[in-house]
Design a protein around this motif. Structure first.
Motif, PDB file in Angstrom:
ATOM      1  N   LYS A   1     -10.978   2.474  -7.322  1.00  0.00           N
ATOM      2  CA  LYS A   1     -10.242   1.837  -6.226  1.00  0.00           C
ATOM      3  C   LYS A   1     -11.239   1.300  -5.218  1.00  0.00           C
ATOM      4  O   LYS A   1     -12.142   2.016  -4.783  1.00  0.00           O
ATOM      5  CB  LYS A   1      -9.283   2.835  -5.564  1.00  0.00           C
ATOM      6  CG  LYS A   1      -8.482   2.208  -4.442  1.00  0.00           C
ATOM      7  CD  LYS A   1      -7.076   2.741  -4.375  1.00  0.00           C
ATOM      8  CE  LYS A   1      -6.261   2.127  -3.252  1.00  0.00           C
ATOM      9  NZ  LYS A   1      -6.325   0.669  -3.172  1.00  0.00           N
TER      10      LYS A   1
ATOM     11  N   ILE B   1      -5.250   8.236  -6.333  1.00  0.00           N
ATOM     12  CA  ILE B   1      -6.551   7.609  -6.070  1.00  0.00           C
ATOM     13  C   ILE B   1      -7.614   8.302  -6.915  1.00  0.00           C
ATOM     14  O   ILE B   1      -7.479   9.475  -7.223  1.00  0.00           O
ATOM     15  CB  ILE B   1      -6.927   7.636  -4.579  1.00  0.00           C
ATOM     16  CG1 ILE B   1      -8.182   6.800  -4.329  1.00  0.00           C
ATOM     17  CG2 ILE B   1      -7.062   9.045  -4.033  1.00  0.00           C
ATOM     18  CD1 ILE B   1      -8.370   6.354  -2.908  1.00  0.00           C
TER      19      ILE B   1
ATOM     20  N   SER C   1       2.465   4.382  -2.123  1.00  0.00           N
ATOM     21  CA  SER C   1       2.344   5.147  -3.364  1.00  0.00           C
ATOM     22  C   SER C   1       3.733   5.304  -3.986  1.00  0.00           C
ATOM     23  O   SER C   1       4.758   5.031  -3.335  1.00  0.00           O
ATOM     24  CB  SER C   1       1.788   6.538  -3.045  1.00  0.00           C
ATOM     25  OG  SER C   1       2.749   7.224  -2.252  1.00  0.00           O
TER      26      SER C   1
ATOM     27  N   TRP D   1      -2.757   8.262  -0.213  1.00  0.00           N
ATOM     28  CA  TRP D   1      -2.314   7.700  -1.502  1.00  0.00           C
ATOM     29  C   TRP D   1      -1.501   8.712  -2.305  1.00  0.00           C
ATOM     30  O   TRP D   1      -1.201   8.470  -3.477  1.00  0.00           O
ATOM     31  CB  TRP D   1      -3.540   7.239  -2.299  1.00  0.00           C
ATOM     32  CG  TRP D   1      -4.349   6.226  -1.556  1.00  0.00           C
ATOM     33  CD1 TRP D   1      -5.556   6.432  -0.953  1.00  0.00           C
ATOM     34  CD2 TRP D   1      -4.003   4.859  -1.286  1.00  0.00           C
ATOM     35  NE1 TRP D   1      -5.979   5.277  -0.331  1.00  0.00           N
ATOM     36  CE2 TRP D   1      -5.047   4.294  -0.520  1.00  0.00           C
ATOM     37  CE3 TRP D   1      -2.907   4.041  -1.614  1.00  0.00           C
ATOM     38  CZ2 TRP D   1      -5.037   2.970  -0.078  1.00  0.00           C
ATOM     39  CZ3 TRP D   1      -2.890   2.719  -1.181  1.00  0.00           C
ATOM     40  CH2 TRP D   1      -3.947   2.199  -0.421  1.00  0.00           C
TER      41      TRP D   1
ATOM     42  N   ARG E   1      -9.925   1.503  -0.123  1.00  0.00           N
ATOM     43  CA  ARG E   1      -9.504   2.908  -0.099  1.00  0.00           C
ATOM     44  C   ARG E   1      -8.743   3.272   1.172  1.00  0.00           C
ATOM     45  O   ARG E   1      -8.002   4.243   1.201  1.00  0.00           O
ATOM     46  CB  ARG E   1     -10.731   3.813  -0.263  1.00  0.00           C
ATOM     47  CG  ARG E   1     -11.429   3.581  -1.614  1.00  0.00           C
ATOM     48  CD  ARG E   1     -12.734   4.315  -1.728  1.00  0.00           C
ATOM     49  NE  ARG E   1     -12.582   5.766  -1.727  1.00  0.00           N
ATOM     50  CZ  ARG E   1     -12.265   6.476  -2.787  1.00  0.00           C
ATOM     51  NH1 ARG E   1     -12.078   5.887  -3.944  1.00  0.00           N
ATOM     52  NH2 ARG E   1     -12.152   7.787  -2.708  1.00  0.00           N
TER      53      ARG E   1
ATOM     54  N   ASN F   1       0.812  -1.222   0.000  1.00  0.00           N
ATOM     55  CA  ASN F   1       0.000   0.000   0.000  1.00  0.00           C
ATOM     56  C   ASN F   1       0.845   1.272   0.000  1.00  0.00           C
ATOM     57  O   ASN F   1       0.460   2.283   0.607  1.00  0.00           O
ATOM     58  CB  ASN F   1      -0.964   0.001   1.200  1.00  0.00           C
ATOM     59  CG  ASN F   1      -1.949  -1.154   1.146  1.00  0.00           C
ATOM     60  OD1 ASN F   1      -2.717  -1.269   0.201  1.00  0.00           O
ATOM     61  ND2 ASN F   1      -1.916  -2.026   2.144  1.00  0.00           N
TER      62      ASN F   1
END
Ligand code: NAP
Length: 315
Positions: A289, A315, A161, A311, A292, A159
């Motif tokens: 997505k 996103i 970015s 994110w 979230r 997870n």
């Protein structure tokens, strides 16, 4: 296609991963699913402290090794450190190893870029559970220590970015081998895949079917008219199309099913070949997505005040 990918740490990761996240399932159900999966040919298992499945996964794998059905070296096991253990990944991994009855695991991941108070070992943190500072640098030092001590053979993240990976690479002595993220035909992760490709970080796709049947999941992927029509064209199923799409991007896919029929169906994705037209059509699907991470966002105590912060706009 090769059924394994060579990671930047030198390990081979089987492309087809078996997910074990299920809050409802009894540990006996998880154990028998893992036995079934090994019999079927699965060699890559994904668990996490927060799933509560480490014990069952470890027990089934240890039994299979004891019965000489597989060797430990044939199995690739991933588990993950939850936010409440970011202050001490070494102790957390030692506990995971005790849970699983193993001496080492293959891959240890930072589950989310989120540091929680030590007591917050549950999936949905309360407002008072957040640490103000993320302090990924010290968490990563702990992860590196895990690898140096031989508690795991490789380390990675989940997870993260592009931006968070970029800053991690600035201070990491050991670069992450994997970033495990949501990825399926309706959340294609193009930017992240490009960045990871350039930096030799493998992208592993979780919820490759969009998590149908999960409380937070969706049937949007396997019910998509386009995915259904591609499946029909190839005499395959929508799940096989979604899985093969992820594999065709060079990702490993981590799919969960504890149902023998669907497990076999999913494995069949390895035999499916999508053509260029299929891939072009999938590129046009509207993106959405599903996981979230809203639970990790609040405007008071979390370092992520709004969802875009978590994110970094991806996103
Ligand atoms: N790193 C992270 O933050 C993170 C987040 C989420 C998930 N994960 C990992 O990724 C794994 C997979 O993700 P997921 O479980 O969220 O999503 P998924 O694999 O996309 O979907 C699983 C759901 O789909 C059903 N299913 C499986 N095969 C099917 C098929 N052929 N046709 C129709 N339905 C099917 C399963 O039910 P049955 O069991 O009844 O077949 C289950 O309800 C997890 O188990 C976990 O290991 C990681």
């Amino acid at each position: 296609m090769e059924n394994q990918v060579r990671l930047n740490c030198g390990l081979n990761l089987p492309h087809f991963g078996f997910g074990t996240f299920s809050y409802q399932a009894h540990s006996k159900t998880i154990e028998s699913a893992v036995h079934m999966a090994i019999k079927m040919g699965h060699r890559h298992f994904d668990t996490a402290t927060i799933y509560g499945s480490e014990g069952a996964v470890g027990k089934a794998i240890c039994d299979e090794i004891l019965n000489q059905n597989v060797g430990r070296e044939d199995i690739f096991i991933t588990t993950k450190v939850w936010g409440n253990d970011h202050h001490d990944p070494v102790s957390a991994l030692k506990q995971s190893l005790r849970n699983m009855g193993l001496e080492y695991i293959d891959m240890y991941l930072v589950h989310w870029p989120l540091k929680l108070k030590p007591w917050a070992c549950y999936p949905v943190p309360k407002e008072s559970d957040f640490e103000e500072a993320l302090d990924i640098e010290s968490t990563w030092k702990g992860m590196e220590k895990c690898q140096e001590l031989g508690l795991c053979r490789c380390i990675g993240v989940s997870n993260f970015s592009t931006k968070k990976l970029e800053s991690l690479l600035e201070f990491a002595s050991i670069p992450p081998a994997v970033n495990q993220v949501e990825m399926h035909p309706m959340w294609r992760q193009r930017k992240l895949r490009e960045f990871c490709g350039e930096h030799k970080i493998h992208v592993s796709a979780y919820s490759p079917l969009g998590g149908p049947g999960n409380a937070w999941g969706s049937t949007a992927v396997i019910e998509s008219p386009l995915i259904k029509s591609i499946a029909l064209k190839h005499n395959a199923t929508p799940a096989q199309v979604a899985l093969q799409w992820g594999l065709s991007k060079g990702s490993s896919v981590i799919v969960k099913s504890f149902n023998e029929h669907r497990m076999k169906e999913n494995f069949g994705a390895l035999d499916l070949k999508l053509d260029d037209q299929d891939c072009l059509e999938i590129e046009k699907l509207e993106e959405r997505k599903i996981m979230r991470g809203e639970y990790f966002v609040n405007d008071t105590t979390s370092p992520y005040k709004i969802i875009q912060d978590l994110w970094d706009g991806e996103i």
